[in-house]
Design a protein around this motif. Structure first.
Motif, short mmCIF file in Angstrom:
data_model
loop_
_atom_site.label_atom_id
_atom_site.label_comp_id
_atom_site.label_asym_id
_atom_site.label_seq_id
_atom_site.Cartn_x
_atom_site.Cartn_y
_atom_site.Cartn_z
N ASN A 151 -61.27 0.78 9.44
CA ASN A 151 -61.10 1.90 10.65
C ASN A 151 -60.16 2.93 10.17
O ASN A 151 -58.82 2.50 9.89
CB ASN A 151 -60.95 1.31 11.82
CG ASN A 151 -61.93 0.41 12.39
OD1 ASN A 151 -63.00 0.66 12.13
ND2 ASN A 151 -61.77 -0.37 13.52
N GLN A 194 -66.34 8.91 5.19
CA GLN A 194 -67.67 8.19 5.84
C GLN A 194 -68.57 7.85 5.01
O GLN A 194 -69.21 6.79 4.94
CB GLN A 194 -67.82 9.24 6.89
CG GLN A 194 -68.99 8.43 8.04
CD GLN A 194 -69.31 9.38 9.16
OE1 GLN A 194 -69.74 10.41 8.96
NE2 GLN A 194 -69.10 8.88 10.29
N TYR A 216 -66.48 4.06 4.68
CA TYR A 216 -65.22 3.85 5.66
C TYR A 216 -65.64 4.36 7.17
O TYR A 216 -66.50 5.19 7.10
CB TYR A 216 -63.93 4.71 5.25
CG TYR A 216 -63.34 4.29 3.97
CD1 TYR A 216 -62.62 3.18 3.76
CD2 TYR A 216 -63.59 4.83 2.79
CE1 TYR A 216 -61.87 3.06 2.71
CE2 TYR A 216 -63.19 4.54 1.79
CZ TYR A 216 -62.29 3.63 1.60
OH TYR A 216 -61.80 3.24 0.53
N ARG A 217 -65.05 3.65 8.07
CA ARG A 217 -65.39 3.89 9.47
C ARG A 217 -64.51 5.06 9.93
O ARG A 217 -63.29 4.63 9.76
CB ARG A 217 -65.53 2.81 10.46
CG ARG A 217 -65.79 3.33 11.79
CD ARG A 217 -65.97 2.41 12.92
NE ARG A 217 -66.18 2.93 14.01
CZ ARG A 217 -65.33 2.52 15.24
NH1 ARG A 217 -64.72 1.46 15.12
NH2 ARG A 217 -65.35 3.18 16.52
N ILE A 268 -62.80 7.33 12.60
CA ILE A 268 -62.66 7.17 14.23
C ILE A 268 -61.65 8.69 14.46
O ILE A 268 -60.50 9.04 14.14
CB ILE A 268 -61.79 6.21 14.70
CG1 ILE A 268 -62.49 5.00 14.33
CG2 ILE A 268 -61.47 6.39 16.45
CD1 ILE A 268 -61.43 3.72 14.77
N GLU A 306 -69.31 10.01 15.54
CA GLU A 306 -68.59 9.07 16.14
C GLU A 306 -68.12 9.61 17.39
O GLU A 306 -67.38 10.69 17.39
CB GLU A 306 -67.38 8.77 15.11
CG GLU A 306 -67.72 7.75 14.15
CD GLU A 306 -68.06 6.45 14.52
OE1 GLU A 306 -67.70 6.05 15.25
OE2 GLU A 306 -68.60 5.70 13.44
N ASP A 320 -60.50 -0.19 19.38
CA ASP A 320 -60.56 -0.90 18.30
C ASP A 320 -59.34 -0.64 17.48
O ASP A 320 -58.46 -0.02 17.61
CB ASP A 320 -61.73 -0.61 17.33
CG ASP A 320 -63.09 -0.57 17.96
OD1 ASP A 320 -63.18 -1.38 18.68
OD2 ASP A 320 -63.78 0.43 17.96
#
Length: 141
Positions: A20, A42, A46-47, A49, A61, A72
């Protein structure tokens, strides 16, 4: 003593372990650098946030008003804010137990780096995460 970024090999390991990535100052405007960099990360798996108190959703997101509001775990705090605004972000990154405090290209703040380091975070300043990832983890499309 002035901050020195970790070696490229160490940065490669950081990126390989990152799940994250909280992006502080992520704009919902596709023409802004923060949006382009986050979208590229992204797209590379990769995530992202988003941390932006003025938006609800960016890049599909949900946005959060602060790092502390993210439910998270955060591996990398990637910062797109002026250098004079990053010390409180470093303090919050320590508070949420992030692993890496990353200031984007042209963002340098020795006090913020010291806060993050003292809190146990790895620190990278004045480097673009997208460029580093592209160099260190080339992928064929």
């Amino acid at each position: 003593m002035a901050h020195e970024n970790p070696s490229r090999e160490y940065i490669k390991q950081m990126l390989a372990l990152a799940g994250n990535i909280a992006v502080v100052g992520l704009s919902d405007n596709p023409e802004r650098t923060s949006y382009m960099v986050a979208k590229a990360m992204q797209d590379r798996g990769y995530r992202i946030i988003p941390v932006n108190p003025n938006a609800d959703v960016i890049l599909g997101e949900p946005c959060y008003p602060s790092l502390s509001a993210i439910p998270d775990p955060v591996d990398i705090v990637n910062v797109f804010r002026r250098a004079d605004q990053v010390v409180p972000i470093a303090e919050e990154a320590v508070k949420i137990k992030a692993k890496v405090f990353w200031l984007q290209l042209d963002i340098i703040n020795e006090e913020a780096a010291a806060v993050a380091k003292q809190g146990g975070l790895d620190v990278i300043m004045d480097r673009c995460i997208k460029v580093e990832d592209a160099i260190l983890n080339p992928r064929n499309k």
